[in-house]
Design a protein around this motif. Structure first.
Motif, short mmCIF file in Angstrom:
data_model
loop_
_atom_site.label_atom_id
_atom_site.label_comp_id
_atom_site.label_asym_id
_atom_site.label_seq_id
_atom_site.Cartn_x
_atom_site.Cartn_y
_atom_site.Cartn_z
N ALA A 135 0.84 -1.20 0.00
CA ALA A 135 0.00 0.00 0.00
C ALA A 135 0.88 1.25 0.00
O ALA A 135 0.62 2.23 -0.72
CB ALA A 135 -0.92 -0.01 1.21
N ASN A 136 1.94 1.20 0.80
CA ASN A 136 2.87 2.33 0.83
C ASN A 136 3.64 2.44 -0.48
O ASN A 136 3.91 3.54 -0.97
CB ASN A 136 3.84 2.14 2.01
CG ASN A 136 4.74 3.34 2.21
OD1 ASN A 136 4.35 4.46 1.93
ND2 ASN A 136 5.95 3.10 2.69
N ALA A 138 2.58 1.49 -3.48
CA ALA A 138 1.66 2.02 -4.50
C ALA A 138 1.49 3.52 -4.36
O ALA A 138 1.44 4.25 -5.36
CB ALA A 138 0.31 1.32 -4.38
N GLN A 139 1.40 4.00 -3.13
CA GLN A 139 1.24 5.43 -2.90
C GLN A 139 2.50 6.20 -3.24
O GLN A 139 2.45 7.28 -3.83
CB GLN A 139 0.85 5.68 -1.45
CG GLN A 139 0.54 7.13 -1.13
CD GLN A 139 0.10 7.31 0.30
OE1 GLN A 139 0.16 6.38 1.09
NE2 GLN A 139 -0.34 8.51 0.64
N LYS A 140 3.65 5.61 -2.90
CA LYS A 140 4.91 6.30 -3.14
C LYS A 140 5.26 6.35 -4.63
O LYS A 140 5.68 7.39 -5.14
CB LYS A 140 6.03 5.58 -2.38
CG LYS A 140 7.39 6.22 -2.53
CD LYS A 140 8.44 5.45 -1.73
CE LYS A 140 9.82 6.07 -1.90
NZ LYS A 140 10.87 5.32 -1.15
N LYS A 142 3.09 5.78 -7.09
CA LYS A 142 1.88 6.11 -7.85
C LYS A 142 1.54 5.02 -8.86
O LYS A 142 1.42 5.25 -10.07
CB LYS A 142 2.06 7.46 -8.55
CG LYS A 142 2.26 8.62 -7.59
CD LYS A 142 2.43 9.95 -8.32
CE LYS A 142 2.63 11.08 -7.33
NZ LYS A 142 2.81 12.39 -8.01
N SER A 144 -0.87 1.96 -10.42
CA SER A 144 -2.27 1.55 -10.54
C SER A 144 -2.44 0.17 -9.92
O SER A 144 -1.46 -0.49 -9.55
CB SER A 144 -2.69 1.52 -12.01
OG SER A 144 -1.96 0.52 -12.72
N GLU A 145 -3.68 -0.28 -9.81
CA GLU A 145 -3.94 -1.58 -9.20
C GLU A 145 -3.29 -2.70 -10.01
O GLU A 145 -2.73 -3.65 -9.45
CB GLU A 145 -5.45 -1.82 -9.09
CG GLU A 145 -5.81 -3.11 -8.37
CD GLU A 145 -7.31 -3.28 -8.21
OE1 GLU A 145 -7.73 -4.37 -7.76
OE2 GLU A 145 -8.05 -2.33 -8.53
#
Length: 217
Positions: A135-136, A138-140, A142, A144-145
């Motif tokens: 999750a971190n 993906a956020q860092k 950027k 997509s799923e």
């Protein structure tokens, strides 16, 4: 057939679990150790939580401030990878440099608060890609799923490759041990045979001397 094999491999990857969750009780002065077989260059994440036994309720409650755990990690060569005191709840992380059995030991940083009671330690050991906070990530980055899922699959494939390399390392070490043992058994058998032949020769000479002394020969 090729597509079936690829899908089968991906299915097996999803089934493989490299995490261990458990809890245990520890008494005053007691030391608990766990052995994890870890490939080289692999991240290990240990989440833990300490609970103190409450004699009034007969259960375990959140531990008081000041209660902590001393954590020590040793690699297969018995070198200290990590050794420090942590609080009553937290996360420990280290990266292996040598493939093999790593020993993770935990014990209380103080015995003055025990008063004959026990504590319960919840432990969750995650190895490889399970130690990554996606999750971190993906956020860092950027992602997509779909990109995140591909990243997870690539990490899992990489982890399986390291596991296979470690298994080959174990097989090679076992083969060397077997060959060394067989060689020692061979030399021991030859030594026994030589001793028996020497004893037989000495007995024959002794009997011959005895008969000659008695003038029987």
């Amino acid at each position: 057939m090729k597509y079936f094999s690829m899908y089968s491999l991906l299915f097996l990857i999803l089934l493989i679990d490299f995490s261990t969750a458990l809890y245990f009780h520890i008494a005053e002065g007691e030391r608990k150790c766990f052995i994890e077989e870890i490939p080289d260059d692999t991240t290990v994440l240990v989440n833990y939580k300490v609970e103190l036994f409450d004699p009034r309720s007969g259960g375990f409650m959140k531990s008081a401030p000041g209660i902590g755990m001393h954590v020590e990690v040793r690699d297969p060569n018995d070198r200290v990878v990590l050794s420090r005191v942590y609080s009553s709840e937290g996360m420990i992380s280290f990266t292996s440099t040598t493939p093999g059995e790593h020993v993770i030991c935990m014990y209380s940083n103080s015995s003055s608060w025990f008063s004959g009671s026990q504590i319960r330690v919840h432990l969750d050991i995650q190895v490889g890609e399970h130690a990554v906070d996606y999750a971190n990530v993906a956020q860092k980055d950027k992602l997509s799923e779909l990109q995140l899922r591909i990243r997870q699959l690539l990490d899992q494939v990489h982890q399986i490759t390291k596991e296979q390399s470690y298994q080959r390392h174990r097989e090679e070490r076992f083969r060397q041990t077997s060959e060394s043992t067989n060689q020692r058994v061979l030399w021991w058998s030859l030594l026994q045979t030589g001793v028996l032949l020497g004893i037989g020769y000495w007995q024959m000479r002794h009997l011959k001397s005895f008969f000659e002394a008695k003038k029987l020969v």
